[in-house]
Structures are given as C-alpha cells and as structure tokens.
Motif scaffolding. Structure first.
Motif, mmCIF file in Angstrom:
data_model
loop_
_atom_site.group_PDB
_atom_site.id
_atom_site.type_symbol
_atom_site.label_atom_id
_atom_site.label_comp_id
_atom_site.label_asym_id
_atom_site.label_seq_id
_atom_site.Cartn_x
_atom_site.Cartn_y
_atom_site.Cartn_z
ATOM 1 N N VAL A 1 35.753 47.571 48.676
ATOM 2 C CA VAL A 1 35.281 46.189 48.788
ATOM 3 C C VAL A 1 34.957 45.630 47.407
ATOM 4 O O VAL A 1 35.227 44.474 47.102
ATOM 5 C CB VAL A 1 34.029 46.123 49.701
ATOM 6 N N SER A 2 34.406 46.482 46.535
ATOM 7 C CA SER A 2 33.956 46.028 45.213
ATOM 8 C C SER A 2 35.135 45.665 44.303
ATOM 9 O O SER A 2 35.041 44.764 43.481
ATOM 10 C CB SER A 2 33.105 47.111 44.542
ATOM 11 N N PHE B 1 46.394 38.154 49.150
ATOM 12 C CA PHE B 1 45.430 38.455 50.208
ATOM 13 C C PHE B 1 44.783 39.813 49.931
ATOM 14 O O PHE B 1 45.488 40.776 49.608
ATOM 15 C CB PHE B 1 46.123 38.520 51.576
ATOM 16 N N PRO B 2 43.441 39.935 50.081
ATOM 17 C CA PRO B 2 42.801 41.243 49.916
ATOM 18 C C PRO B 2 43.057 42.139 51.123
ATOM 19 O O PRO B 2 43.122 41.658 52.259
ATOM 20 C CB PRO B 2 41.311 40.888 49.798
ATOM 21 N N LEU B 3 43.192 43.432 50.866
ATOM 22 C CA LEU B 3 43.383 44.396 51.948
ATOM 23 C C LEU B 3 42.042 44.785 52.558
ATOM 24 O O LEU B 3 41.034 44.849 51.855
ATOM 25 C CB LEU B 3 44.080 45.658 51.431
ATOM 26 N N ALA B 4 42.054 45.067 53.861
ATOM 27 C CA ALA B 4 40.887 45.626 54.543
ATOM 28 C C ALA B 4 41.057 47.130 54.725
ATOM 29 O O ALA B 4 40.104 47.892 54.616
ATOM 30 C CB ALA B 4 40.682 44.958 55.901
ATOM 31 N N ASP B 5 42.294 47.560 55.039
ATOM 32 C CA ASP B 5 42.566 48.992 55.145
ATOM 33 C C ASP B 5 44.052 49.239 54.947
ATOM 34 O O ASP B 5 44.857 48.305 54.862
ATOM 35 C CB ASP B 5 42.051 49.586 56.465
ATOM 36 N N ILE B 6 44.404 50.510 54.853
ATOM 37 C CA ILE B 6 45.796 50.897 54.599
ATOM 38 C C ILE B 6 46.102 52.186 55.340
ATOM 39 O O ILE B 6 45.242 53.067 55.475
ATOM 40 C CB ILE B 6 46.055 51.046 53.079
ATOM 41 N N ALA C 1 46.022 46.182 56.800
ATOM 42 C CA ALA C 1 45.318 45.032 57.364
ATOM 43 C C ALA C 1 44.886 44.164 56.188
ATOM 44 O O ALA C 1 44.387 44.681 55.188
ATOM 45 C CB ALA C 1 44.106 45.478 58.182
ATOM 46 N N ILE C 2 45.117 42.853 56.303
ATOM 47 C CA ILE C 2 44.734 41.930 55.233
ATOM 48 C C ILE C 2 43.737 40.923 55.773
ATOM 49 O O ILE C 2 43.652 40.687 56.983
ATOM 50 C CB ILE C 2 45.955 41.189 54.647
ATOM 51 N N MET C 3 42.954 40.342 54.866
ATOM 52 C CA MET C 3 42.006 39.295 55.236
ATOM 53 C C MET C 3 42.601 37.938 54.854
ATOM 54 O O MET C 3 42.924 37.691 53.691
ATOM 55 C CB MET C 3 40.670 39.512 54.523
#
Length: 248
Positions: free
Chosen positions: A130-131, A151-156, A162-164
């Motif tokens: 997140v940082s 787009f920032p990723l949430a997980d991989i 998953a993107i936000m």
C-alpha cells in the motif's frame, strides 16, 4: 459460473460425494463465503448452515440487509467464493430461495452439480504494498478517451491482478479485453499482457468516497512474463514471512 474460470476445467469437481464433503467441511469450519449477485457489484458475506444431501440442498445465512435479501432472491444467478484449508473454492447457483431453519429465516439453493477447487500455488493471491503501490498502465480505447491510464494494484496472482479504479475510468467493461497493458514489478521487471476485466466491486469508505475494485484476468500471457509474476509473488511472500518472523 461467472468467476473467470471457464477454461479451468482441470480444477472442476464433479463427484457428488466430494462436493458434499467439501461443502460440509466449509460448514463445519464456519468459513465465511462471499456471495456475488450476477449482473451487479453486490456482495454479501454468508455461511453454510447445513448441507442437506437427502434433499439435494444447501441452507445458508441470510444477509442482515433486507433489501439485499430481496435482490438475492430475485437474482438470475449467484456466485460464491470461499476457502477451505487455504484452497480456494468457487461454486454457483441459478436460483436462491427462502426457507426456515431452526425457527428462523434462511436461504436455500440446490446442491451445485460442480464446483471449482483451486489449490495451485500460482493462483495464490498476494496483496501488493500500500505504501509503494505497484501500478498497471492500461491503454484505453477511443470511446474511453484513448489515453494510457495508470491504476494501482490491490493484489496479484499468476491468474491475474486486481486494480483500483477509484476515478471510475473504466466504466462498465466486464468481459472486455485491454491489450498492451504494462505492469511495473519492482526489482523484477515489466510485464506486458492483455487484461480482461472479469468482475467489479464497489466499496463505500467511511468518508463516503467510492472505491471500485476490478478483477482482471491475464489473457495469453507469454511464459517469460508469467515467470516475472511468479518471481514477484515469491518476493512478496518472503517479505511478508520476514515481517511475521520479525526479521525486517
């Protein structure tokens, strides 16, 4: 099953005996289950109260939201996702009905004829930092402005990311392919692949701002790119284990 698993037949369980055993295991361990109404970004958390093999049925908890219960009962299909002993389990129902269970209202569905059991390591999802967010650059089509958008990723996982999409740039794009996407993986390299939007989940934060999480599947990802993803997931896992052990 609207879960992005149409080509994952290797993981399909068709034995009725095995399906009942898995569902009973989920019930006995009181595992929480995500219930996704088809055609909506509406998620309810439920659990299995009873697997009634004699009547070919599963009995599940209702939502605490009465309006959501109405949408579940009216839905043309519902998908479920949970885990059992760190194995991801997915199944679906064409219809959910209301029933009584132990003097209270509950939901019931037919025992699924098949379910998906994913235990391959490469589909294990890791949350990204997140940082210092990992970012995906997606070239948008002309109707969405035509620009390359980050787009920032949430997980991989090795199945996808998953993107936000907090600015709601991608709109209603479930099922659409976005070729030429680039994911910059720190200390590993750049992954270039086609992404297909598989699901969308809207989340309202405490400050009433809307966050949209889009699940994306890799389409025909080249082997060298997949090796980058595997290497990055391994790195994340090592860092997490080091934190847990107090070594970092």
């Amino acid at each position: 099953m609207d879960t992005g698993l149409e080509n994952w037949h290797d993981f399909e369980v068709v034995s009725r005996k095995e399906i009942i055993a898995l569902l009973r295991g989920i019930s006995e361990k009181k595992q929480l289950i995500r219930m996704l109404i088809h055609g909506e970004s509406d998620v309810c958390v439920t659990s299995i109260l009873q697997v009634d093999a004699d009547n070919n049925a599963i009995i599940m908890d209702r939502s605490i939201d009465a309006e959501q219960n109405r949408r579940i009962l009216a839905a043309g299909g519902v998908s479920f996702e949970t885990t059992l002993d760190k194995i991801r389990i997915l199944f679906a129902a064409e219809r959910i009905l209301e029933c009584n269970y132990e003097n209270g209202a509950a939901l019931t569905m037919a025992l699924p004829p098949t379910l998906i059991r994913l235990q391959r390591r490469e589909y294990y999802r890791m949350s990204t930092p997140v940082s210092n967010p990992v970012r995906a650059s997606i070239p948008l089509p002309a109707e969405l402005g035509g620009a390359v958008t980050v787009f920032p990723l949430a997980d991989i996982s090795c199945g996808g990311i998953a993107i936000m999409d907090n600015k709601l740039m991608l709109g209603d794009t479930i099922g659409k392919n976005y070729p030429g996407c680039r994911i910059e993986l720190p200390d590993v390299g750049t992954v270039t692949t086609t992404l297909q939007i598989r699901n969308s989940l809207d989340m309202t934060l405490l400050n009433n701002k809307l966050n949209r999480r889009l699940g994306c599947q890799f389409i025909d990802i080249p082997r060298p790119m997949l090796a980058h993803v595997q290497r990055y997931i391994t790195r994340l896992e090592r860092e997490r284990n080091a934190r847990i052990a107090g070594l970092s």
